[in-house]
Design a protein around this motif. Structure first.
Motif, PDB file in Angstrom:
ATOM      1  N   UNK A 264     -78.561  -1.293  52.119  1.00  0.00           N
ATOM      2  CA  UNK A 264     -78.120  -2.375  53.021  1.00  0.00           C
ATOM      3  C   UNK A 264     -79.115  -3.538  52.993  1.00  0.00           C
ATOM      4  N   UNK A 265     -80.406  -3.144  52.955  1.00  0.00           N
ATOM      5  CA  UNK A 265     -81.424  -4.187  52.933  1.00  0.00           C
ATOM      6  C   UNK A 265     -81.336  -5.016  51.649  1.00  0.00           C
TER       7      UNK A 265
ATOM      8  N   UNK B 161     -82.752  -6.146  62.289  1.00  0.00           N
ATOM      9  CA  UNK B 161     -82.247  -6.412  63.633  1.00  0.00           C
ATOM     10  C   UNK B 161     -80.757  -6.128  63.739  1.00  0.00           C
ATOM     11  N   UNK B 162     -80.079  -6.037  62.605  1.00  0.00           N
ATOM     12  CA  UNK B 162     -78.656  -5.688  62.587  1.00  0.00           C
ATOM     13  C   UNK B 162     -78.476  -4.201  62.330  1.00  0.00           C
ATOM     14  N   UNK B 163     -79.277  -3.637  61.437  1.00  0.00           N
ATOM     15  CA  UNK B 163     -79.116  -2.226  61.065  1.00  0.00           C
ATOM     16  C   UNK B 163     -79.580  -1.296  62.189  1.00  0.00           C
ATOM     17  N   UNK B 164     -80.746  -1.548  62.767  1.00  0.00           N
ATOM     18  CA  UNK B 164     -81.326  -0.641  63.776  1.00  0.00           C
ATOM     19  C   UNK B 164     -80.442  -0.447  65.008  1.00  0.00           C
TER      20      UNK B 164
ATOM     21  N   UNK C  79     -73.414  -9.682  55.802  1.00  0.00           N
ATOM     22  CA  UNK C  79     -73.827  -9.279  57.150  1.00  0.00           C
ATOM     23  C   UNK C  79     -72.640  -9.229  58.085  1.00  0.00           C
ATOM     24  N   UNK C  80     -71.796 -10.229  57.959  1.00  0.00           N
ATOM     25  CA  UNK C  80     -70.612 -10.235  58.823  1.00  0.00           C
ATOM     26  C   UNK C  80     -69.721  -9.039  58.520  1.00  0.00           C
TER      27      UNK C  80
ATOM     28  N   UNK D 249     -68.833  -5.895  61.032  1.00  0.00           N
ATOM     29  CA  UNK D 249     -67.458  -5.487  61.314  1.00  0.00           C
ATOM     30  C   UNK D 249     -67.249  -4.012  61.034  1.00  0.00           C
ATOM     31  N   UNK D 250     -67.968  -3.487  60.022  1.00  0.00           N
ATOM     32  CA  UNK D 250     -67.762  -2.091  59.641  1.00  0.00           C
ATOM     33  C   UNK D 250     -68.566  -1.130  60.503  1.00  0.00           C
ATOM     34  N   UNK D 251     -69.807  -1.470  60.849  1.00  0.00           N
ATOM     35  CA  UNK D 251     -70.690  -0.518  61.520  1.00  0.00           C
ATOM     36  C   UNK D 251     -71.006  -0.846  62.976  1.00  0.00           C
TER      37      UNK D 251
END
Length: 506
Positions: free
Chosen positions: A370-371, A378-381, A483-484, A488-490
């Motif tokens: 993902x990275x 800040x989006x993944x965590x 990112x968008x 939307x997925x996670x």
């Protein structure tokens, strides 16, 4: 799914024993208050008198005293006078127990203090005085019964003397009647002798009359003088016979009446004598039976004198079978199941933390990909944190509902006949449920967040915030689109089922 199940088990184990314990306590309190069940029961071999009740009512630890277990028929201090009333047991209501929840340590503390107060300050002096009074009363009763036996023996002797006198009087009267009968018999013989003599005289008169008539009727010529002589003699014989017959008849009538009256008196005397003897015999038999009964009472009283008075037996509500079962269940819940539930909750809490850590660590490769796609930490965590917290929250909420609301109802209905309790109030453990739920959610979410930050979180290089934002080229626009798409997925949509998770093991 696994974290939700573990959270459910932990919160159920934490809530159910506490909820059942509080429900049992509240239902028991309602029943005991409704039935006015006693707090302490006093038992004593010698029983209790009103003299024992007065000091109990004067004690600060005792609110009411009753001879009945429901504490409704209380004995007031004004009515506690010196009487002969003896109560087999006394039932006490302890001061302050109305405000203390049933089965609680506060309630048992009040009851224990009252018990110690009675054992220390009231029972020793009263039991000693009771034994002394009891001994004096028993000795007085024995003396009275022994006097009663002496009176019975005296009365029996008097009856024997009376019976002897009756026999003597009867024999004397019978002798008098026999003498009177002999006089009557002599009178009968005399009358009979006189009757024979009169009969001879009448027969001689009749012979003379026959001779005169023969002489008169033998003459060839009967004169008036002959007829007059014959007529006079005939009248004399006839009148003499009638006079003697009337006289003898009267005498026989008098003798017969006298004899009949004497016979009736004899029968009456015999009946009266026999009746009197029977009455005396009945009275003697009653006296003899009374003497036996009195002797038995004396022996019983003497046996009671040898009985040790002992000390008062002071029992609390645990002596009631149904209360004992309730108290045993309540104690078991508080001493075993609540600590066991807390242990299971702690294990569940640790398990949730471990699983949260494991989820993050097992997804390192995916996070790395993902990275590389340009996603920020800040989006993944927050994805891991939110999904972990939501799974734990759902499981914990269901565990609280099942453990705090459903399990106490099921438990009470299962043991309704054993405890003799009906479900009147539910005891929901609000503070433990809220604290346990908040703790397991926060701990799981925090574990996920800290694991990500400590083991995986690496700040993506970027320009300082003060630098002006560059113009978006084609690559930047591509990263924003990724990112968008990731969000939307996670991200956690409002209408999405938390079970449909794309992160491994959540």
């Amino acid at each position: 799914m696994i974290m939700a199940l573990i959270a459910f088990i932990g919160l159920f184990a934490l809530s159910a024993p506490a909820a059942i314990s509080k429900t049992v306590q509240k239902c028991a309190e309602d029943k005991l208050d409704k039935d006015h069940v006693y707090d302490l029961k006093l038992s004593y071999d010698l029983g209790f008198t009103d003299n024992d009740i007065s000091p109990l009512l004067a004690s600060d630890s005792v609110e009411a005293v009753s001879p009945a277990p429901d504490i409704t028929a209380t004995v007031t201090q004004n009515s506690a006078i010196d009487t002969l009333t003896v109560y087999p047991s006394l039932y006490l209501k302890v001061s302050g127990t109305d405000a203390a929840p049933a089965l609680s340590t506060e309630y048992t503390g009040l009851v224990d203090n009252a018990k110690k107060d009675i054992e220390t300050n009231i029972e020793p002096s009263l039991s000693a005085a009771r034994i002394q009074s009891f001994t004096s009363e028993i000795n007085r009763k024995i003396s009275a019964l022994e006097s009663s036996i002496s009176e019975s023996e005296t009365k029996s002797s008097e009856l024997d003397q009376e019976l002897s006198t009756i026999d003597e009087d009867y024999e004397k009267l019978m002798d008098d009647m026999r003498e009177e009968q002999e006089s009557i018999n002599e009178a009968k013989d005399l009358i009979q002798s006189r009757e024979k003599s009169a009969q001879t005289t009448i027969e001689n008169g009749k012979k003379n009359l026959t001779g005169v008539l023969n002489e008169v009727y033998g003459k060839s010529q009967v004169t008036a003088s002959d007829l007059s002589r014959a007529q006079g003699l005939s009248n004399y014989v006839s009148s003499t016979e009638k006079s003697l017959h009337s006289s003898f008849t009267s005498e026989w009538s008098e003798i017969s009446a006298l004899e009949t009256r004497m016979h009736e008196e004899q029968v009456e005397l015999s009946e009266q004598t026999e009746q009197k003897k029977q009455e005396i015999a009945t009275e003697k038999a009653q006296l003899s039976q009374n003497k036996i009964d009195t002797a038995a009472q004396i022996e019983s009283l003497k046996a009671r004198l040898n009985t040790k008075g002992g000390r008062w037996i002071i029992e609390d509500r645990s002596s009631i079978p149904s209360y004992g079962k309730i108290l045993s269940a309540y104690t078991t819940l508080n001493t075993r199941f609540i600590p066991l539930g807390l242990l299971i909750y702690i294990i569940s809490l640790i398990s949730c933390i471990a699983i949260a850590v494991s989820i993050v660590t097992r997804n390192k490769a995916r996070i790395a990909s993902w990275r590389k796609s340009g996603l920020d930490d800040r989006i993944i965590s927050p994805v891991f944190t939110r999904r972990t917290g939501l799974a734990v929250a759902i499981g914990a909420l269901i565990g609280v509902i099942v453990g705090g609301l459903i399990s106490p109802v099921a438990y009470m209905y299962s043991y309704e006949k054993i405890f003799e309790l009906s479900v009147t109030r539910l005891g929901f453990p609000i503070l433990p449920a809220l604290a346990g739920t908040a703790a397991i959610i926060l701990a799981s979410a925090l574990a996920s967040f800290l694991t990500y930050e400590l083991k995986i979180g690496v700040k993506n290089p970027g320009k300082p915030k003060s630098d002006p934002k560059p113009e978006k080229d084609g690559n930047t626009l591509k990263i924003d689109q990724l990112q968008e798409k990731f969000l939307k997925k996670y991200a956690i949509p409002e209408n999405r089922d938390p079970q449909e998770d794309d992160i491994d093991t959540i």
